[in-house]
Design a protein around this motif. Structure first.
Motif, PDB file in Angstrom:
ATOM      1  N   UNK A 118       0.823  -1.219   0.000  1.00  0.00           N
ATOM      2  CA  UNK A 118       0.000   0.000   0.000  1.00  0.00           C
ATOM      3  C   UNK A 118       0.854   1.266   0.000  1.00  0.00           C
ATOM      4  N   UNK A 119       1.984   1.250   0.734  1.00  0.00           N
ATOM      5  CA  UNK A 119       2.912   2.380   0.628  1.00  0.00           C
ATOM      6  C   UNK A 119       3.381   2.512  -0.817  1.00  0.00           C
ATOM      7  N   UNK A 120       3.597   1.383  -1.477  1.00  0.00           N
ATOM      8  CA  UNK A 120       4.061   1.399  -2.868  1.00  0.00           C
ATOM      9  C   UNK A 120       3.010   1.979  -3.799  1.00  0.00           C
ATOM     10  N   UNK A 121       1.751   1.629  -3.606  1.00  0.00           N
ATOM     11  CA  UNK A 121       0.702   2.144  -4.498  1.00  0.00           C
ATOM     12  C   UNK A 121       0.534   3.650  -4.305  1.00  0.00           C
ATOM     13  N   UNK A 122       0.819   4.128  -3.095  1.00  0.00           N
ATOM     14  CA  UNK A 122       0.800   5.580  -2.849  1.00  0.00           C
ATOM     15  C   UNK A 122       1.913   6.263  -3.647  1.00  0.00           C
ATOM     16  N   UNK A 123       3.109   5.713  -3.573  1.00  0.00           N
ATOM     17  CA  UNK A 123       4.235   6.302  -4.296  1.00  0.00           C
ATOM     18  C   UNK A 123       4.060   6.213  -5.799  1.00  0.00           C
ATOM     19  N   UNK A 124       3.578   5.067  -6.268  1.00  0.00           N
ATOM     20  CA  UNK A 124       3.307   4.892  -7.697  1.00  0.00           C
ATOM     21  C   UNK A 124       2.315   5.948  -8.174  1.00  0.00           C
TER      22      UNK A 124
ATOM     23  N   UNK B 107       1.615   8.902  -6.869  1.00  0.00           N
ATOM     24  CA  UNK B 107       2.190  10.256  -6.862  1.00  0.00           C
ATOM     25  C   UNK B 107       3.069  10.494  -8.083  1.00  0.00           C
ATOM     26  N   UNK B 108       3.868   9.492  -8.447  1.00  0.00           N
ATOM     27  CA  UNK B 108       4.727   9.637  -9.625  1.00  0.00           C
ATOM     28  C   UNK B 108       3.888   9.685 -10.901  1.00  0.00           C
ATOM     29  N   UNK B 109       2.928   8.765 -10.984  1.00  0.00           N
ATOM     30  CA  UNK B 109       2.098   8.665 -12.191  1.00  0.00           C
ATOM     31  C   UNK B 109       1.274   9.923 -12.421  1.00  0.00           C
ATOM     32  N   UNK B 110       0.782  10.514 -11.333  1.00  0.00           N
ATOM     33  CA  UNK B 110      -0.093  11.687 -11.451  1.00  0.00           C
ATOM     34  C   UNK B 110       0.536  12.778 -12.311  1.00  0.00           C
ATOM     35  N   UNK B 111       1.828  12.990 -12.102  1.00  0.00           N
ATOM     36  CA  UNK B 111       2.501  14.062 -12.843  1.00  0.00           C
ATOM     37  C   UNK B 111       3.021  13.620 -14.206  1.00  0.00           C
TER      38      UNK B 111
ATOM     39  N   UNK C 104      -4.751  14.875 -19.761  1.00  0.00           N
ATOM     40  CA  UNK C 104      -6.134  14.918 -19.290  1.00  0.00           C
ATOM     41  C   UNK C 104      -6.515  13.733 -18.427  1.00  0.00           C
ATOM     42  N   UNK C 105      -5.530  13.059 -17.869  1.00  0.00           N
ATOM     43  CA  UNK C 105      -5.779  11.877 -17.031  1.00  0.00           C
ATOM     44  C   UNK C 105      -5.515  12.238 -15.576  1.00  0.00           C
ATOM     45  N   UNK C 106      -6.488  11.966 -14.721  1.00  0.00           N
ATOM     46  CA  UNK C 106      -6.352  12.202 -13.282  1.00  0.00           C
ATOM     47  C   UNK C 106      -6.015  10.895 -12.569  1.00  0.00           C
ATOM     48  N   UNK C 107      -5.127  10.981 -11.601  1.00  0.00           N
ATOM     49  CA  UNK C 107      -4.784   9.836 -10.757  1.00  0.00           C
ATOM     50  C   UNK C 107      -5.210  10.162  -9.330  1.00  0.00           C
TER      51      UNK C 107
ATOM     52  N   UNK D 200      -6.213  14.815  -4.862  1.00  0.00           N
ATOM     53  CA  UNK D 200      -5.282  13.707  -5.113  1.00  0.00           C
ATOM     54  C   UNK D 200      -5.605  12.520  -4.211  1.00  0.00           C
ATOM     55  N   UNK D 201      -6.220  12.785  -3.045  1.00  0.00           N
ATOM     56  CA  UNK D 201      -6.564  11.731  -2.093  1.00  0.00           C
ATOM     57  C   UNK D 201      -7.925  11.994  -1.463  1.00  0.00           C
ATOM     58  N   UNK D 202      -8.669  10.923  -1.263  1.00  0.00           N
ATOM     59  CA  UNK D 202      -9.943  10.976  -0.536  1.00  0.00           C
ATOM     60  C   UNK D 202      -9.852   9.978   0.619  1.00  0.00           C
TER      61      UNK D 202
END
Length: 270
Positions: free
Chosen positions: A149-155, A157-161, A167-170, A238-240
């Motif tokens: 789960x820590x990894x999916x958070x980091x993934x 954050x990187x992917x978002x930018x 036009x893709x939201x992460x 970015x987070x809910x």
């Protein structure tokens, strides 16, 4: 035309509730899971069902190709498939650890790879990764779950930018205690792995905490509603965060030092 949504892990818990809820809200929903027999109930809610083994690349590729052949695109990907497997780091076989990472991380990443070309072409897409309070807070006996789960958070954050310009939201969803079979399965798994080892006392404390968590857990539709907010927002967060004890736990983690937080945490496991 209704947006097309793929929800993984749709046979139970948050995935199931989200598939049903979004279908009721007018989305064209595909619900996918390994246990195809448990998906049958979704049909009456208008959900299209697909058998998907998130640990097999051929199954993942087939799933995306099938949706694209039928409707031409995936507008929203909700990576909800997950496994909570527990036990001390010393006790958990590496094969089980790898399986957890395959399900919670690599399977999600592979699906993202396959839907991104279409999202970029359409200049629209929402990638929603279901993390957890456990993506910010690590509990003993959950090292591999928290690592995933820590990894999916980091993934995320990187992917978002990486994909913002297309036009893709992460979006990351961080649920707290939510009613799911995963809690009971996780507790049983914990005792199977570490209940008779040198970590048995701690395992019993964690199991007690899980029982308390199960009593206070919220209905998964609460998380489904958060997901809908993210989908429908023009400029989503970015987070809910939602679910039992999610916001208080993350607030406490933020303001306490590591050692103070450890002390508070371990006091709940006696």
């Amino acid at each position: 035309m209704a947006k097309t949504v793929l929800v993984t892990g749709a046979s139970s818990g948050i995935g199931k509730a989200t598939a049903i809820y979004l279908s009721q809200k007018g989305y064209n929903v595909y619900g996918a899971a390994r246990r195809a027999e448990k998906l049958q109930e979704l049909i009456k809610y208008g959900v299209n069902i697909i058998a998907l083994d998130i640990t097999r690349d051929d199954s993942i590729v087939f799933c995306i190709k099938k949706i694209i052949s039928e409707v031409g695109k995936v507008d929203v990907l909700i990576n909800s498939a997950g496994l909570g497997s527990y036990g001390s780091l010393e006790d958990v076989p590496i094969a089980e650890a790898k399986n957890q990472l395959e399900i919670n991380l690599f399977g999600a990443a592979r699906l993202i790879q396959l839907v991104l070309p279409g999202m970029r072409e359409n200049k629209y897409g929402k990638i929603i990764n279901i993390s957890s309070v456990g993506g910010k807070v690590g509990l003993p006996m959950g090292s591999w779950y928290h690592a995933s789960k820590f990894a999916i958070e980091g993934l995320s954050d990187a992917l978002r930018n990486e994909v913002r310009e297309f036009g893709v939201d992460v979006i990351v969803i961080e649920p707290g205690g939510t009613k799911s079979e995963m809690i009971a399965i996780g507790a049983a798994d914990l005792m199977r792995v570490s209940g008779n080892t040198v970590y048995s006392k701690l395992a019993l404390g964690i199991e007690k905490m899980y029982s308390s968590m199960e009593k206070n857990a919220v209905d998964p539709v609460v998380i489904a509603k958060l997901i809908l907010k993210g989908i429908e927002a023009n400029h989503p967060k970015t987070r809910y965060i939602g679910g039992a004890m999610a916001k208080p736990m993350l607030f406490i983690r933020r303001i306490l030092s590591d050692k103070a937080f450890d002390k508070m945490l371990m006091s709940q496991m006696k």
